[in-house]
Design a protein around this motif. Structure first.
Motif, mmCIF file in Angstrom:
data_model
loop_
_atom_site.group_PDB
_atom_site.id
_atom_site.type_symbol
_atom_site.label_atom_id
_atom_site.label_comp_id
_atom_site.label_asym_id
_atom_site.label_seq_id
_atom_site.Cartn_x
_atom_site.Cartn_y
_atom_site.Cartn_z
ATOM 1 N N ALA A 46 46.873 83.006 -117.217
ATOM 2 C CA ALA A 46 47.598 83.968 -116.382
ATOM 3 C C ALA A 46 49.067 83.566 -116.338
ATOM 4 O O ALA A 46 49.387 82.384 -116.195
ATOM 5 C CB ALA A 46 47.014 84.003 -114.974
ATOM 6 N N PHE A 54 50.490 90.399 -115.227
ATOM 7 C CA PHE A 54 50.030 89.355 -114.315
ATOM 8 C C PHE A 54 51.087 89.160 -113.234
ATOM 9 O O PHE A 54 52.281 89.199 -113.512
ATOM 10 C CB PHE A 54 49.875 88.003 -115.035
ATOM 11 N N LYS A 56 51.357 86.727 -109.340
ATOM 12 C CA LYS A 56 50.645 85.865 -108.393
ATOM 13 C C LYS A 56 51.272 85.978 -107.007
ATOM 14 O O LYS A 56 52.482 85.856 -106.841
ATOM 15 C CB LYS A 56 50.697 84.410 -108.875
ATOM 16 N N TRP A 63 45.765 86.509 -107.887
ATOM 17 C CA TRP A 63 46.358 87.120 -109.074
ATOM 18 C C TRP A 63 46.097 88.620 -109.077
ATOM 19 O O TRP A 63 45.009 89.071 -108.725
ATOM 20 C CB TRP A 63 45.766 86.495 -110.339
ATOM 21 N N ARG A 64 47.104 89.380 -109.504
ATOM 22 C CA ARG A 64 46.979 90.831 -109.640
ATOM 23 C C ARG A 64 47.603 91.260 -110.954
ATOM 24 O O ARG A 64 48.356 90.517 -111.579
ATOM 25 C CB ARG A 64 47.667 91.548 -108.464
ATOM 26 N N VAL A 68 44.752 91.093 -115.294
ATOM 27 C CA VAL A 68 43.899 90.403 -114.327
ATOM 28 C C VAL A 68 42.632 91.221 -114.078
ATOM 29 O O VAL A 68 41.513 90.696 -114.097
ATOM 30 C CB VAL A 68 44.665 90.151 -113.013
ATOM 31 N N ASP A 69 42.802 92.526 -113.855
ATOM 32 C CA ASP A 69 41.648 93.396 -113.620
ATOM 33 C C ASP A 69 40.743 93.458 -114.853
ATOM 34 O O ASP A 69 39.515 93.435 -114.738
ATOM 35 C CB ASP A 69 42.110 94.806 -113.239
ATOM 36 N N ARG A 72 38.800 90.191 -115.111
ATOM 37 C CA ARG A 72 37.655 90.166 -114.184
ATOM 38 C C ARG A 72 36.508 91.025 -114.723
ATOM 39 O O ARG A 72 35.333 90.682 -114.562
ATOM 40 C CB ARG A 72 38.095 90.658 -112.804
ATOM 41 N N TRP A 84 41.242 81.030 -113.203
ATOM 42 C CA TRP A 84 42.578 81.341 -113.698
ATOM 43 C C TRP A 84 43.344 80.046 -113.966
ATOM 44 O O TRP A 84 43.369 79.144 -113.129
ATOM 45 C CB TRP A 84 43.346 82.201 -112.694
#
Length: 278
Positions: A46, A54, A56, A63-64, A68-69, A72, A84
């Protein structure tokens, strides 16, 4: 040394020992698929400050971003938990190669990178643009290819790879992060910054006075993939590709990108020209 019975036996044992341990030293590390199965975790790289890919939250550590999505979702597909590991675009290849992370989402498969890491199929095709200072106008990439033009990029990124290939005569200033390259543009140290469209549109939404976006001709696109450690066992790579096929076919990749662009950086779907597809 004279060859007697005692020396012959000692030498035979020594050679036999080397033969016995030789395969141990040449044995390949545990495969990524085996490690994920054993630990129940997948280590994903990340990059902080690379929104909307990415980002933070420094207060919560969360993390967004659309990578990131998607990461996941990949972990869910593999029935694993995400771990991460913070890295940079410049260090991510080495982190994959040295088994610090299992894979890096969002990595462009340049020829140099393909020599040291493997890649999945493309997540999507990225479109390269230029954020130019006010008053700096041009239409074609070749107009930037002169020593008088100063171009900012983040070192080791796909932007760096692109300008190295097509702008060999330009004055290229390489910075540790994309944010640092942007600061150089803000301060007037450079004439422009090369960014893929997802980053350039986000930047102009955040800093509308920094300049304007140029879509130079001819179009320069590059695939955005998943970087994976080279290994004999292709189980993990095959699983990533199977997940990608499913995510693209269902529209998950496109919807994840567009929803994060809107939520994180305020860029609506209408901001992208017709030639851009996810």
């Amino acid at each position: 040394m004279p060859i007697n019975r005692r020396n012959f036996i000692a030498q035979t044992i020594a050679v036999g020992s080397l033969v016995a341990v030789g395969p141990v030293f040449s044995q390949e590390p545990e495969s990524t698929a085996a490690r994920i199965k054993r630990t129940g975790k997948i280590r994903l790289g990340a990059i902080n400050g690379a929104s909307p890919y990415f980002t933070k939250d420094l207060a919560t550590g969360e993390w967004r971003g659309f990578m990131v999505d998607l990461g996941r979702d990949l972990a869910k597909y593999l029935k694993a938990e995400v771990e991460w590991v913070e890295t940079t675009w410049g260090n991510a290849v080495l982190d994959v190669q040295t088994n610090k992370i299992d894979c890096q989402l969002g990595m462009a498969p340049s020829p140099a990178r393909r020599e040291v890491v493997d890649f999945s199929g493309p997540i999507f095709q990225n479109y390269n643009t230029v954020v130019a200072r006010k008053g700096f106008n041009f239409e074609r990439w070749e107009q930037l290819n002169t020593p008088s033009v100063k171009v900012a990029v983040d070192v080791g990124s796909s932007h760096d790879q692109l300008v190295t290939r097509i702008l060999p005569k330009a004055t290229i200033l390489r910075f540790e992060t994309s944010a640092a390259a942007t600061m150089a543009l803000q301060s007037g140290r450079v004439d422009c910054q090369v960014l893929v469209i997802l980053l350039s549109t986000a930047l102009l939404t955040k800093l509308p006075n920094i300049g304007h976006i140029v879509f130079p001709s001819p179009d320069e696109t590059n695939p955005t993939n998943v970087g994976i450690r080279k290994q004999t066992d292709q189980t993990f790579t095959n699983s990533v590709n199977a997940w990608l096929d499913q995510a693209r076919a269902s529209g998950k990749v496109k919807n994840t990108i567009l929803s994060n662009m809107q939520a994180l950086v305020g860029v609506p779907p209408t901001a992208f020209p017709p030639q851009v597809h996810f």
